[in-house]
Structures are given as C-alpha cells and as structure tokens.
Scaffold this motif. Structure first.
Motif, mmCIF file in Angstrom:
data_model
loop_
_atom_site.group_PDB
_atom_site.id
_atom_site.type_symbol
_atom_site.label_atom_id
_atom_site.label_comp_id
_atom_site.label_asym_id
_atom_site.label_seq_id
_atom_site.Cartn_x
_atom_site.Cartn_y
_atom_site.Cartn_z
ATOM 1 N N LEU A 17 0.802 -1.067 -0.010
ATOM 2 C CA LEU A 17 -0.133 0.068 0.047
ATOM 3 C C LEU A 17 0.726 1.506 -0.154
ATOM 4 O O LEU A 17 0.508 2.300 -0.777
ATOM 5 N N SER A 18 1.936 1.449 0.607
ATOM 6 C CA SER A 18 3.093 2.478 0.911
ATOM 7 C C SER A 18 3.500 2.928 0.052
ATOM 8 O O SER A 18 3.278 3.821 -0.870
ATOM 9 N N GLU A 19 3.921 1.422 -1.655
ATOM 10 C CA GLU A 19 4.661 1.508 -3.095
ATOM 11 C C GLU A 19 3.390 1.827 -3.578
ATOM 12 O O GLU A 19 3.649 3.733 -4.120
ATOM 13 N N ILE A 20 2.134 1.921 -3.466
ATOM 14 C CA ILE A 20 1.120 2.509 -4.480
ATOM 15 C C ILE A 20 0.400 3.667 -4.606
ATOM 16 O O ILE A 20 0.537 4.879 -4.936
ATOM 17 N N LEU A 21 0.156 3.960 -3.330
ATOM 18 C CA LEU A 21 0.313 5.196 -2.682
ATOM 19 C C LEU A 21 1.284 6.104 -2.431
ATOM 20 O O LEU A 21 0.813 7.637 -3.055
ATOM 21 N N ILE A 105 -7.169 -6.225 -1.615
ATOM 22 C CA ILE A 105 -7.479 -4.905 -2.370
ATOM 23 C C ILE A 105 -6.406 -4.652 -3.669
ATOM 24 O O ILE A 105 -5.925 -4.604 -3.763
ATOM 25 N N THR A 106 -7.970 -4.395 -4.839
ATOM 26 C CA THR A 106 -7.494 -4.372 -6.513
ATOM 27 C C THR A 106 -7.082 -3.159 -5.961
ATOM 28 O O THR A 106 -7.340 -2.181 -5.555
ATOM 29 N N LEU A 107 -5.998 -3.002 -7.348
ATOM 30 C CA LEU A 107 -5.710 -1.335 -7.226
ATOM 31 C C LEU A 107 -6.999 -0.204 -7.947
ATOM 32 O O LEU A 107 -6.678 0.915 -7.219
ATOM 33 N N GLN A 108 -7.945 -0.320 -8.152
ATOM 34 C CA GLN A 108 -8.709 0.527 -9.183
ATOM 35 C C GLN A 108 -9.510 0.747 -7.614
ATOM 36 O O GLN A 108 -10.055 1.910 -7.419
ATOM 37 N N LEU A 110 -9.266 0.930 -4.496
ATOM 38 C CA LEU A 110 -8.067 1.372 -3.459
ATOM 39 C C LEU A 110 -7.809 2.870 -4.202
ATOM 40 O O LEU A 110 -8.050 3.741 -3.115
ATOM 41 N N LEU A 111 -7.571 2.559 -5.154
ATOM 42 C CA LEU A 111 -7.837 4.224 -5.493
ATOM 43 C C LEU A 111 -8.553 5.279 -5.589
ATOM 44 O O LEU A 111 -8.944 6.643 -5.153
#
Length: 240
Positions: A17-21, A105-108, A110-111
């Motif tokens: 989650l840290s990397e994605i955000l 949790i999928t990326l879509q 989450l975002l």
C-alpha cells in the motif's frame, strides 16, 4: 497530495500500500498496531487513515470507536479486512468509517476509495488568499507577455514547448537515437526505458495516468519499470 496513515499488522500489505500510494504522490506513514497508530495520528494529523480491522492488540473497529468517542475522527477512515462481512462493513460505517475495502484489495478499488474519501470531507487546508501582489511584475488578471508558466497555468500545446520555454524548464526530452549495434533484447529494453521515462515525466510520475496512456495494466506496468531499471523517484522529480 495527501498525508495517509496505513495501519496493518502485515508487513507485506503495509509495504504494498505504501508503494502504490507513494507512486500516486501521497506522503505515507505506517503503523503495525493500535499503539503506533495512535502516536502517528497525533504526530502527523493525517488527511486519511487506512485501518485494518483484525490486529493482534486492539482491533480496528475498537480503535475507530475510541477515536470517535474522543472527538479524534477529524479525518476519513477506510477500513480494511480479509474476513469482513456485510455486518462488519455496516458496523464500521456506523462508527464513522467512510468506506470498507475487502482484501485482497484491487488497485482500482483502492485508488477509487482513497480519491473519494479525500474529496468527500470539507477541506482541512487553510484557504488560499486572493492574490494581492503582482505576478512576474504584472498586476493580477493582466495578460502576461513572458513565456514562463505559473502554477495552475494550462500546458502549451504539444510541440510548442521548445519554442516557448527556456531550456532549463523543458525537463527531460525523449531520447531520439539508439545504439543498434547490439543484441535485439538490449536495443528493445533501451527504447522501452526511454519510452516509459518520457511518459512518466509527462504525467508528473502518476502511475495511473501512465498506465492509461501506455495501455498497460498498472501492476504489469510497475513490474516492467522495475525490470527496466527506471528510477521512479527521479522520473517524478523530472516531471515537476
């Protein structure tokens, strides 16, 4: 961009989650239990909290209730769980959660949840005062004759950047020539690296927009950039 606190007892989920955000431009802080979450919330005053329900010391619902009872729910909270039910989601919403995400949790999702949570509450930042001082030596509202854009200005049409901006403001330019006297794989990798660096700079490092522009699924894009050795932090800075 926002300051986001991620609270989860699983190291892998916190890291992902840290990397994605972070790739989306947010500032991310991590906590693995309720005690760390309390301290981080007090220290950071985050704009958003991603809070896991099942934690070993104090579960997420109890922490959410605690913050609500103490008047500390000054930020939206998104609950997360891999064993959630409809009743759990309803209970979380009842005690102040703005959304509920089921793991994995999928990326879509989450975002989308993060974006909706950040725009739903009233803005917490101080309002920007009306301009009273000249910009670039001209009065507010005047048409500027200088070619240097100010924050918030629309970008010039593609192809006109070189004519309108001084060289230091142009940012990285796409590489136009490649050494073809080498194995096909190496030549292809060099081209792809230059291609993705160009789009990352153009989109200010936003992985979501680069994925849309290049037609790749975001997870595949991230793996591709790692494989090619693209410096994501450098690409973000170059795109500013």
């Amino acid at each position: 961009m926002a300051t986001i606190l991620v609270v989860d007892d699983e190291l892998g989920i916190r890291g992902l989650l840290s990397e994605i955000l972070s790739d989306e431009g947010h500032t991310v802080d991590l906590a693995e239990n309720a005690a760390e979450a309390r301290a981080a919330r007090e220290r950071l005053k985050p704009d958003l909290v991603l809070l896991d329900i099942w934690m070993p010391d104090v579960d997420g619902i109890s922490l959410l209730k605690e913050w609500g009872a103490a008047g500390l729910l000054t930020m939206p909270v998104i609950m997360m769980s891999g064993h959630g039910t409809i009743d759990t989601a309803v209970e979380a919403t009842k005690y102040g959660a703005s959304a509920f995400l089921e793991k994995p949790i999928t990326l879509q999702k989450l975002l989308r949840a993060v974006e909706q949570a950040l725009v739903r509450p009233a803005p917490r930042l101080a309002p920007v005062p009306a301009l009273s001082a000249p910009l670039n030596g001209q009065a507010p509202g005047a048409v500027r004759s200088d070619p240097i854009p100010l924050p918030g200005d629309p970008l010039p049409p593609a192809g006109s950047l070189g004519a309108s901006l001084p060289a230091p403001l142009l940012g990285p330019q796409p590489e136009q020539s490649f050494d073809l006297d080498r194995p096909l794989r190496e030549a292809r990798d060099a081209f792809e690296k230059s291609y993705f660096e160009f789009h990352l700079a153009k989109e200010n490092g936003s992985m979501t927009r680069v994925a849309e522009k290049t037609g790749l699924e975001r997870t595949h894009l991230y793996r591709k950039l790692k494989q090619l050795g693209v410096d994501l932090a450098r690409s973000k800075r170059a795109g500013l």
